[in-house]
Design an enzyme around this catalytic site. Structure first.
Site, PDB file in Angstrom:
ATOM      1  N   LYS A 254     -12.065   1.663  -2.456  1.00  0.00           N
ATOM      2  CA  LYS A 254     -13.410   0.925  -2.690  1.00  0.00           C
ATOM      3  C   LYS A 254     -14.349   1.812  -2.463  1.00  0.00           C
ATOM      4  O   LYS A 254     -15.422   1.736  -3.085  1.00  0.00           O
ATOM      5  CB  LYS A 254     -13.136  -0.150  -1.338  1.00  0.00           C
ATOM      6  CG  LYS A 254     -12.211  -1.228  -1.750  1.00  0.00           C
ATOM      7  CD  LYS A 254     -12.254  -2.166  -0.420  1.00  0.00           C
ATOM      8  CE  LYS A 254     -11.149  -2.720  -0.101  1.00  0.00           C
ATOM      9  NZ  LYS A 254     -10.747  -3.186   1.225  1.00  0.00           N
TER      10      LYS A 254
HETATM   11  N1  GLU Z   1      -5.864  -3.968   5.860  1.00  0.00           N
HETATM   12  C1  GLU Z   1      -5.198  -2.677   5.783  1.00  0.00           C
HETATM   13  C2  GLU Z   1      -6.272  -2.192   4.477  1.00  0.00           C
HETATM   14  O1  GLU Z   1      -6.617  -2.911   3.829  1.00  0.00           O
HETATM   15  C3  GLU Z   1      -3.798  -2.649   5.315  1.00  0.00           C
HETATM   16  C4  GLU Z   1      -3.007  -3.106   6.363  1.00  0.00           C
HETATM   17  C5  GLU Z   1      -1.538  -2.809   6.037  1.00  0.00           C
HETATM   18  O2  GLU Z   1      -1.311  -3.262   5.042  1.00  0.00           O
HETATM   19  O3  GLU Z   1      -0.708  -2.612   6.897  1.00  0.00           O
HETATM   20  O4  GLU Z   1      -6.036  -0.832   4.178  1.00  0.00           O
END
Ligand code: GLU
Length: 282
Positions: A254
Site C-alpha cells: 500500500k
Molecule cells: N493485519 C495484518 C496486515 O494487514 C495481517 C495480519 C495477519 O494476517 O496476521 O498486514
C-alpha cells in the site's frame, strides 16, 4: 481409494484499513476464502484497525466493496479490533498480574542510542532500560501520565512457556525462537494494544484453525505462538504464502502505492482478470 475430505477449516482475511487493497490482498483473501469454502468451513473478515492514527473508515468501506467485487463472501459479522480494546486490556491485565509485563517509557531515539545488539526479526532489540526500573518509580511516572508501552519480559516468558513449535503446512513442525525479538511491545504507547496481542487473541477467540498470510509475517509467528502458550490458547496451523511482486521485483505494498483493486476496476478489469494477474486461476 476414496477421496479424502479436508476437515472444515476456519480461516480469515485480516487487513488493516491503512490504504486501498491491491492484487496481493486479492491473492491473500482468495487463498483464505478457498480453504474455508473447499473444506465446508468458515471464512472470516477481520478489520485490524487498532492503529487509530493510520486506519481510516474510508479504507474500511473500500475493503468491503472490494471483497464484494471479488465475489468473496464471509461468515459471521466482521470483527473490528478497535471496538474491542477492553478484551485486549483483559489479556494485558492477566500477563501483568503474572509479572510478565513492564511499562517502558523510552522514546524511539533513546532506544536507538542505547541499542548495541544486532536488530531482531522485527527491528531493534530493546536494550532493556526500563526492565530494571524500580516499581515505585514506574508507578509514579505512570500516575503522572508519562506515555508508556508495555513490554513482555521475554526471558521469563520464554522460560515459562518452554520450547515451542508451530505447524507450517507442507513443512511440518517449526521450532520457535521468540527470544530473537527481545522484550517485544504488547501494548504500544500510541494505542493500548499491539498487532501481536490482538491477532493471537482474535484467532483464538474466533476459533481460527488455519492462518494463511504473507511470508513477511512468518517471523512474527514465533511471538504469536509464545502468546498462545502463555495464555493457554489453542495454536492454529499456519500456511505462509509468497508475496506478489511487480515487474521490477518489488513486493506490492500500500505504501509504495501499488495499483489498487479499485484502480483496476475503474480501468475495466474484471475480478477474474484481477485474480489472473495475481497468479491464481479461478
Ligand atoms: N493485519 C495484518 C496486515 O494487514 C495481517 C495480519 C495477519 O494476517 O496476521 O498486514
Amino acid at each position: 481409494m476414496g477421496r479424502v475430505t479436508p476437515a472444515p477449516e476456519t480461516t480469515r482475511f485480516a487487513p488493516s484499513p491503512t490504504g486501498f487493497l491491491h492484487l496481493g490482498h486479492a491473492f491473500a483473501a482468495l487463498t483464505a476464502w478457498r480453504r474455508a469454502r473447499m473444506s465446508g468451513g468458515s471464512f472470516l473478515l477481520r478489520i485490524e484497525n487498532i492503529d487509530v492514527t493510520r486506519c481510516r473508515p474510508e479504507f474500511e468501506a473500500a475493503i468491503l466493496e472490494d471483497m464484494a467485487w471479488l465475489g468473496l463472501d464471509w461468515d459471521r459479522p466482521v470483527r473490528h479490533q478497535a471496538a474491542h480494546f477492553p478484551d485486549y486490556e483483559g489479556v494485558l491485565a492477566v500477563l501483568r498480574g503474572r509479572g510478565l509485563l513492564y511499562p517502558c517509557f523510552c522514546t524511539r531515539s533513546e532506544i536507538e542510542a542505547a541499542t548495541t545488539a544486532p536488530p531482531g526479526p522485527d527491528g531493534p532489540v530493546y536494550p532493556g532500560t526500563c526492565a530494571h526500573l524500580p516499581q515505585d518509580i514506574a508507578a509514579t511516572r505512570m500516575a503522572a501520565g508519562s506515555p508508556h508501552a508495555w513490554r513482555l519480559r521475554m526471558a521469563l516468558a520464554a522460560a515459562e512457556a518452554g520450547p515451542l513449535t508451530y505447524e507450517e503446512e507442507g513443512v511440518g513442525s517449526v521450532l520457535c525462537d521468540p527470544g530473537a525479538f527481545g522484550d517485544v511491545v504488547l501494548a504500544r504507547k500510541d494505542t493500548p494494544a499491539s498487532y501481536h496481542l490482538c491477532v493471537t487473541h482474535d484467532d483464538a477467540l474466533q476459533g481460527v484453525t488455519l492462518v494463511t498470510r504473507g511470508e513477511e509475517l512468518r517471523a512474527s509467528t514465533d511471538i504469536h505462538r509464545l502468546v498462545q502458550a502463555l495464555m493457554g490458547w489453542p495454536a492454529p496451523r499456519y500456511a505462509h504464502h509468497g508475496l506478489l511482486t511487480d515487474q521490477w521485483g518489488e513486493k506490492l505494498s500500500k505504501r509504495a502505492g501499488s495499483l489498487s483493486l479499485r484502480a483496476l476496476r475503474a480501468d475495466g478489469v474484471t475480478p477474474a482478470e484481477a485474480f489472473a494477474r495475481a497468479g491464481v486461476a479461478v
